[in-house]
Write a protein that holds these residues in place. Structure first.
Motif, PDB file in Angstrom:
ATOM      1  N   LEU A 143     -22.811 -17.164  44.947  1.00 29.68           N
ATOM      2  CA  LEU A 143     -22.184 -16.413  43.864  1.00 29.68           C
ATOM      3  C   LEU A 143     -21.915 -17.305  42.656  1.00 29.68           C
ATOM      4  O   LEU A 143     -22.177 -16.911  41.510  1.00 29.68           O
ATOM      5  N   VAL A 144     -21.402 -18.517  42.899  1.00 31.99           N
ATOM      6  CA  VAL A 144     -21.083 -19.428  41.796  1.00 31.99           C
ATOM      7  C   VAL A 144     -22.344 -19.820  41.037  1.00 31.99           C
ATOM      8  O   VAL A 144     -22.375 -19.804  39.795  1.00 31.99           O
ATOM      9  N   PHE A 145     -23.405 -20.174  41.759  1.00 29.32           N
ATOM     10  CA  PHE A 145     -24.641 -20.576  41.090  1.00 29.32           C
ATOM     11  C   PHE A 145     -25.287 -19.402  40.365  1.00 29.32           C
ATOM     12  O   PHE A 145     -25.846 -19.561  39.281  1.00 29.32           O
ATOM     13  N   TYR A 146     -25.209 -18.229  40.955  1.00 27.37           N
ATOM     14  CA  TYR A 146     -25.786 -17.050  40.303  1.00 27.37           C
ATOM     15  C   TYR A 146     -25.035 -16.714  39.020  1.00 27.37           C
ATOM     16  O   TYR A 146     -25.651 -16.451  37.975  1.00 27.37           O
ATOM     17  N   VAL A 147     -23.715 -16.722  39.068  1.00 29.95           N
ATOM     18  CA  VAL A 147     -22.915 -16.429  37.872  1.00 29.95           C
ATOM     19  C   VAL A 147     -23.162 -17.470  36.787  1.00 29.95           C
ATOM     20  O   VAL A 147     -23.277 -17.139  35.605  1.00 29.95           O
ATOM     21  N   HIS A 148     -23.288 -18.724  37.203  1.00 32.29           N
ATOM     22  CA  HIS A 148     -23.557 -19.773  36.206  1.00 32.29           C
ATOM     23  C   HIS A 148     -24.919 -19.585  35.555  1.00 32.29           C
ATOM     24  O   HIS A 148     -25.049 -19.699  34.328  1.00 32.29           O
ATOM     25  N   ARG A 149     -25.927 -19.278  36.342  1.00 30.05           N
ATOM     26  CA  ARG A 149     -27.265 -19.080  35.794  1.00 30.05           C
ATOM     27  C   ARG A 149     -27.299 -17.872  34.860  1.00 30.05           C
ATOM     28  O   ARG A 149     -27.918 -17.919  33.790  1.00 30.05           O
ATOM     29  N   VAL A 150     -26.617 -16.795  35.240  1.00 28.66           N
ATOM     30  CA  VAL A 150     -26.582 -15.615  34.377  1.00 28.66           C
ATOM     31  C   VAL A 150     -25.827 -15.920  33.092  1.00 28.66           C
ATOM     32  O   VAL A 150     -26.270 -15.563  31.992  1.00 28.66           O
ATOM     33  N   GLY A 151     -24.660 -16.575  33.207  1.00 27.16           N
ATOM     34  CA  GLY A 151     -23.903 -16.927  32.006  1.00 27.16           C
ATOM     35  C   GLY A 151     -24.666 -17.850  31.083  1.00 27.16           C
ATOM     36  O   GLY A 151     -24.662 -17.677  29.857  1.00 27.16           O
TER      37      GLY A 151
ATOM     38  N   ILE B 218     -33.363 -15.047  42.515  1.00 34.99           N
ATOM     39  CA  ILE B 218     -34.145 -15.989  43.325  1.00 34.99           C
ATOM     40  C   ILE B 218     -33.327 -17.223  43.695  1.00 34.99           C
ATOM     41  O   ILE B 218     -33.592 -17.880  44.701  1.00 34.99           O
ATOM     42  N   CYS B 219     -32.305 -17.549  42.882  1.00 32.73           N
ATOM     43  CA  CYS B 219     -31.467 -18.710  43.189  1.00 32.73           C
ATOM     44  C   CYS B 219     -30.683 -18.528  44.480  1.00 32.73           C
ATOM     45  O   CYS B 219     -30.306 -19.514  45.124  1.00 32.73           O
ATOM     46  N   LEU B 220     -30.422 -17.278  44.839  1.00 29.75           N
ATOM     47  CA  LEU B 220     -29.614 -17.017  46.025  1.00 29.75           C
ATOM     48  C   LEU B 220     -30.299 -17.485  47.303  1.00 29.75           C
ATOM     49  O   LEU B 220     -29.629 -17.758  48.304  1.00 29.75           O
ATOM     50  N   MET B 221     -31.617 -17.600  47.282  1.00 26.88           N
ATOM     51  CA  MET B 221     -32.346 -17.975  48.489  1.00 26.88           C
ATOM     52  C   MET B 221     -32.314 -19.474  48.752  1.00 26.88           C
ATOM     53  O   MET B 221     -32.569 -19.907  49.880  1.00 26.88           O
ATOM     54  N   TYR B 222     -32.033 -20.286  47.719  1.00 27.59           N
ATOM     55  CA  TYR B 222     -32.172 -21.729  47.861  1.00 27.59           C
ATOM     56  C   TYR B 222     -30.845 -22.481  47.774  1.00 27.59           C
ATOM     57  O   TYR B 222     -30.832 -23.704  47.817  1.00 27.59           O
ATOM     58  N   ILE B 223     -29.725 -21.762  47.642  1.00 30.14           N
ATOM     59  CA  ILE B 223     -28.422 -22.399  47.534  1.00 30.14           C
ATOM     60  C   ILE B 223     -27.595 -22.048  48.763  1.00 30.14           C
ATOM     61  O   ILE B 223     -27.518 -20.889  49.172  1.00 30.14           O
ATOM     62  N   THR B 224     -26.993 -23.048  49.360  1.00 28.69           N
ATOM     63  CA  THR B 224     -26.123 -22.851  50.516  1.00 28.69           C
ATOM     64  C   THR B 224     -24.879 -23.706  50.354  1.00 28.69           C
ATOM     65  O   THR B 224     -24.850 -24.640  49.543  1.00 28.69           O
ATOM     66  N   GLY B 225     -23.870 -23.399  51.136  1.00 27.19           N
ATOM     67  CA  GLY B 225     -22.634 -24.171  51.099  1.00 27.19           C
ATOM     68  C   GLY B 225     -22.659 -25.334  52.076  1.00 27.19           C
ATOM     69  O   GLY B 225     -23.459 -25.377  53.022  1.00 27.19           O
ATOM     70  N   LYS B 226     -21.766 -26.283  51.870  1.00 20.52           N
ATOM     71  CA  LYS B 226     -21.627 -27.420  52.779  1.00 20.52           C
ATOM     72  C   LYS B 226     -20.654 -27.124  53.909  1.00 20.52           C
ATOM     73  O   LYS B 226     -20.647 -27.814  54.918  1.00 20.52           O
ATOM     74  N   TRP B 227     -19.846 -26.121  53.717  1.00 20.45           N
ATOM     75  CA  TRP B 227     -18.780 -25.814  54.669  1.00 20.45           C
ATOM     76  C   TRP B 227     -19.370 -25.357  56.008  1.00 20.45           C
ATOM     77  O   TRP B 227     -19.938 -24.290  56.129  1.00 20.45           O
ATOM     78  N   GLY B 228     -19.251 -26.209  57.024  1.00 28.15           N
ATOM     79  CA  GLY B 228     -19.714 -25.878  58.364  1.00 28.15           C
ATOM     80  C   GLY B 228     -21.214 -25.786  58.490  1.00 28.15           C
ATOM     81  O   GLY B 228     -21.716 -25.203  59.447  1.00 28.15           O
ATOM     82  N   ASN B 229     -21.957 -26.362  57.561  1.00 29.09           N
ATOM     83  CA  ASN B 229     -23.412 -26.257  57.583  1.00 29.09           C
ATOM     84  C   ASN B 229     -23.991 -27.520  58.207  1.00 29.09           C
ATOM     85  O   ASN B 229     -23.826 -28.625  57.688  1.00 29.09           O
ATOM     86  N   THR B 230     -24.678 -27.365  59.326  1.00 25.42           N
ATOM     87  CA  THR B 230     -25.282 -28.507  60.017  1.00 25.42           C
ATOM     88  C   THR B 230     -26.798 -28.420  60.053  1.00 25.42           C
ATOM     89  O   THR B 230     -27.446 -29.136  60.806  1.00 25.42           O
TER      90      THR B 230
END
Length: 313
Positions: free
Chosen positions: A83-91, A145-157
């Motif tokens: 959501l953050v990356f998408y909003v930034h790209r749109v803005g 398209i950005c939504l497919m390549y961005i993930t969070g670090k929280w609990g991501n292994t």
């Protein structure tokens, strides 16, 4: 906390706070003019949407980057990062397109009536809303398209996550996806930047011709003053110049980040700081113009001389 991270956090926090205050002040100015019954200009609605785009960029880029610089990097999950990356790209995209639209409308405004753009003086204001809609729609669709390549670090292994983007992560390079995504994401930007450069050169040419025509008048005038149209044109030229320069620097850094398997944290921080520069400085450039507009004094005269009270007690 390293001294470099602390410096980045302080600079990013300062940019975000100053930018939000500047955009709030500029938005208040236009809301005040609207509620006091002043006649809006065709460019006022464009500027309001530019302010909204600045808000989106500052909140979605400046705030997370500040938190990450101060050591908090695990505050967003996958959905939050997308959501953050998408909003930034749109803005960011709407900032490009609205700045482009503002420069084009200013070319139409200052063009002589006997020129090829003179016929659009009456027609252009009627299509302002549709033009603004077109500023939002392409970027809202393309940046999905950005939504497919961005993930969070929280609990991501997941071991396939290679790119460290500060407070979020990105998938590793894929030659096919990069060759398809980069042109798709860049086409609207390249079109808008090219149109901005054309509009800027047209404005410079029109102002130069106008200055030649009235040069003999200024020789006899002891205190010459530029017209409101000329002051507005100069402000938009400064705005476009600042935007194009920051956009080029930001693009160069983002290209480096995209093609790096393990991006340098310095490049990530520099890209974030540069991307926040335009929404931070933009309202102050526009306020340097509106502070000299006569509409504010006219609105005050209209209120003080109104024969009817605003509120009946």
């Amino acid at each position: 906390m390293a001294s470099g991270d602390l410096a980045v956090g302080v600079v990013c926090l300062s940019q975000t706070v100053v930018g939000l205050m500047g955009n709030v002040s500029l938005l208040y100015h236009y809301l005040f003019l609207y509620f006091t019954g002043c006649r809006p200009r065709s460019t006022d609605l464009i500027v309001v949407h530019l302010i909204i785009a600045n808000f989106l960029s500052l909140l979605s880029r400046g705030v997370p980057q500040t938190m990450a610089a101060f050591g908090s990097t695990l505050f967003l999950n996958d959905i939050g990062c997308k959501l953050v990356f998408y909003v930034h790209r749109v803005g960011r995209g709407v900032s490009i397109s609205t700045t482009c639209l503002l420069s084009v409308f200013q070319v139409i405004t200052i063009s002589p009536r006997n020129s090829r753009w003179g016929e659009l003086k009456e027609k252009a204001p009627r299509y302002t809303g549709f033009a603004i809609f077109l500023c939002w729609l392409p970027y809202m669709l393309v940046n999905i398209i950005c939504l497919m390549y961005i993930t969070g670090k929280w609990g991501n292994t997941n071991s396939t996550i290679k790119k460290d983007l500060g407070y979020c992560s990105g998938e590793g390079n894929n030659e096919i996806s990069v060759s398809l995504c980069v042109p798709m994401l860049s086409m609207p930007d390249v079109f808008c930047v090219g149109l901005m450069l054309w509009a800027s050169s047209s404005m410079v040419f029109i102002l130069f011709r106008h200055q030649q025509r009235v040069q003999h008048i200024h020789k006899n005038d002891l205190s010459p003053r530029s017209s409101p149209e000329s002051r507005a044109t100069h402000s938009i030229l400064v705005l476009v110049s600042m935007f194009v320069s920051s956009y080029i620097l930001s693009c160069l850094l983002q290209v480096c980040i995209v093609f790096m398997d393990n991006p340098n944290i310095l490049a990530v921080n520099a890209s974030a700081l540069i991307s926040v520069c335009f929404p931070t400085l933009c309202p102050f450039i526009l306020m340097s113009r509106v502070s000299r507009e006569p509409r504010l004094s006219f609105a005050w005269i209209k209120i003080t001389k109104s024969p009817k009270p605003i509120i009946n007690m």
